[in-house]
Design a protein around this motif. Structure first.
Motif, mmCIF file in Angstrom:
data_model
loop_
_atom_site.group_PDB
_atom_site.id
_atom_site.type_symbol
_atom_site.label_atom_id
_atom_site.label_comp_id
_atom_site.label_asym_id
_atom_site.label_seq_id
_atom_site.Cartn_x
_atom_site.Cartn_y
_atom_site.Cartn_z
ATOM 1 N N GLY A 254 0.808 -1.271 -0.029
ATOM 2 C CA GLY A 254 -0.033 -0.036 -0.090
ATOM 3 C C GLY A 254 0.841 1.297 0.068
ATOM 4 O O GLY A 254 0.415 2.411 -0.481
ATOM 5 N N GLN A 327 -0.867 5.416 -4.915
ATOM 6 C CA GLN A 327 -1.091 5.068 -3.562
ATOM 7 C C GLN A 327 -2.870 4.750 -3.186
ATOM 8 O O GLN A 327 -2.962 3.667 -2.507
ATOM 9 N N LYS A 328 -3.338 5.758 -3.422
ATOM 10 C CA LYS A 328 -4.902 5.780 -3.306
ATOM 11 C C LYS A 328 -5.451 4.600 -3.978
ATOM 12 O O LYS A 328 -6.460 4.099 -3.577
ATOM 13 N N ALA A 331 -4.852 1.419 -2.454
ATOM 14 C CA ALA A 331 -5.890 1.026 -1.325
ATOM 15 C C ALA A 331 -7.366 0.577 -1.788
ATOM 16 O O ALA A 331 -7.970 -0.165 -1.336
ATOM 17 N N SER A 334 -7.169 -2.811 -2.947
ATOM 18 C CA SER A 334 -6.724 -3.654 -1.639
ATOM 19 C C SER A 334 -8.200 -4.178 -1.192
ATOM 20 O O SER A 334 -8.540 -5.017 -0.673
ATOM 21 N N GLY A 357 -2.866 -5.160 2.181
ATOM 22 C CA GLY A 357 -2.629 -4.417 0.850
ATOM 23 C C GLY A 357 -2.976 -5.520 -0.268
ATOM 24 O O GLY A 357 -3.975 -6.167 -0.247
#
Length: 430
Positions: A254, A327-328, A331, A334, A357
């Motif tokens: 993540g 990165q978002k 998420a 995930s 993640g």
């Protein structure tokens, strides 16, 4: 999906070593790969949930990395430069410093090791011993750190260790990872007692080496409290902290580093796998400046800096890590992954979710069952493998760039495969 066996696979059986492994689970010849899909010689396309065992976090043949590499090659850019200064290396180091290290308040020297993760681990072990003047390294149950003799001595799996053929795997002490003896046993307390007892037989350690998420060990994920506890013990006993981020790093859990939100500062960080961005061989050891004590060529290697990998690694950093958008997206995916795996686990008695993640899977409790699920998934068009001490975990390592629609399609295949196999096993048991 039907797989045409007409492709000539006989050459592999005739000439390739018996050590080959992944191809045994996926008996076809692949000829093309793009994004999150691979195509074989018969024209069958598979969704890839293995991603080079997390070496392809950004997918197969990212167009921007590919274009940059082609430009470098066609301009007669340096291919192999030992550890000489090159423009490609300078560009990579600047990007890594400006986009990865500085925003995270991290100050590390970057040491180019040999081309694979085990090379980075070997370098970390050697350096820790040189810095401290000690020999013993504390490793953990279910840990995997590589296949060369030093790294293998830190690896827990009996099957992997058997490859040494009785060769000496010494200089390490294995301690229980968090949860290794069940939820009611405090692993950290055991380690603390063993190190604090002068009659325990455990020599003062040069280093602790551990993975925040044990990739090959079955997706065991350490808590922040456990990681902080190990860091504290390392400091109290004058040892270095080596956090192996080879499989769990480069966004897999993540964040770029898997330990970013844990409040620890490793002394040494081995990096490899997706560090090159495109699956090219590239490993490095991040070193706290005060531990950078080797003299010139005291540790080296012919392939300690793959210039082509510098090119693609720079593009990967600049393309995916300049802001928090990537990165978002990790998420979000995930969450999609977790929801699907919960559904799968709910349909298998005793199964449970593991990892975090985009490094998650389902422990089905039995290696035969896990292998059957993965085999059925391959028949349906999904490449996926197992992990764990008994290969009991069905492990998803889809590329972080996998489109949501493709991710959901792959997870649907996995759910169907799990249903098919579970039903078959149930009928066989009746």
């Amino acid at each position: 999906m039907t797989t045409d066996k007409s492709a000539d696979l006989e050459i592999f059986a005739r000439r390739e070593s018996e050590a080959r492994s992944y191809c045994r689970s996926f008996p076809t010849a692949f000829v093309k790969a793009q994004g999150s899909e691979m195509t074989d010689a018969s024209g069958n396309t598979y969704i890839d949930f293995l991603a080079g065992c997390s070496s392809l976090n950004y997918g197969h043949n990212d167009p921007d990395m590919k274009a940059a590499l082609i430009d470098h090659i066609t301009a007669d850019g340096v291919t192999h430069g030992l550890d000489m200064h090159t423009d490609a290396k300078a560009d990579f180091l600047r990007a890594f410093e400006d986009i990865i290290l500085k925003p995270r308040g991290m100050d590390y020297k970057v040491m180019m090791t040999g081309p694979t993760g085990t090379n980075a681990v070997e370098a970390a072990m050697k350096l820790a011993r040189k810095v401290t003047g000690r020999r013993n390294i504390i490793a953990f149950t279910n840990g995997f750190h590589g296949m060369t003799m030093g790294a293998l001595s830190c690896t827990g799996n009996a099957g992997k260790r058997a490859g040494a053929g009785g060769g000496s795997l010494c200089g390490t002490t294995h301690m229980p990872y968090e949860g290794a003896f069940g939820p009611d046993v405090d692993s950290l307390r055991i380690i603390e007692e063993m190190l604090g007892n002068p009659s325990s037989g455990v020599d003062a350690p040069a280093a602790f080496i551990l993975e925040p998420v044990q990739g090959e060990g079955g997706l065991n994920a350490a808590s922040t409290a456990f990681m902080q506890g190990v860091a504290r013990l390392a400091k109290e006993h004058g040892a270095l902290l080596i956090v192996d981020d080879i499989q769990a790093g480069c966004g897999r859990t993540g964040t770029f580093f898997s330990f970013e939100e844990m409040g620890i500062e490793p002394d040494l960080i081995p990096m490899a796998k997706s560090f090159s961005g495109m699956g090219l061989p590239f490993a490095a050891l991040l070193i706290k400046p005060e531990h950078d004590i080797w003299g010139p060529a005291e540790h080296n290697g012919t392939f300690r800096g793959n210039t082509h990998a510098f090119v693609t690694a720079r593009v990967a950093i600049e393309k995916f890590w300049k802001d928090d958008a990537f990165q978002k997206s990790i998420a979000t995916k995930s969450g999609i992954l977790r929801d699907a795996l919960i559904r799968i686990a709910d349909g298998i008695p005793g199964a449970r979710l593991k990892g975090r993640g985009m490094m998650q899977g389902v422990d089905v409790g039995d290696g035969t069952l896990a292998a059957a699920i993965c085999a059925r998934a391959f028949e349906k068009g999904l490449i996926i493998e197992t992990s764990g001490a008994h290969d009991e975990v069905v492990k998803v390592l889809a590329a972080l760039t996998t489109p949501e629609a493709t991710l959901k399609s792959g997870l649907s295949i996995l759910e169907e495969a799990a249903r098919d196999v579970t039903q078959t096993h149930k009928l066989a048991a009746e």
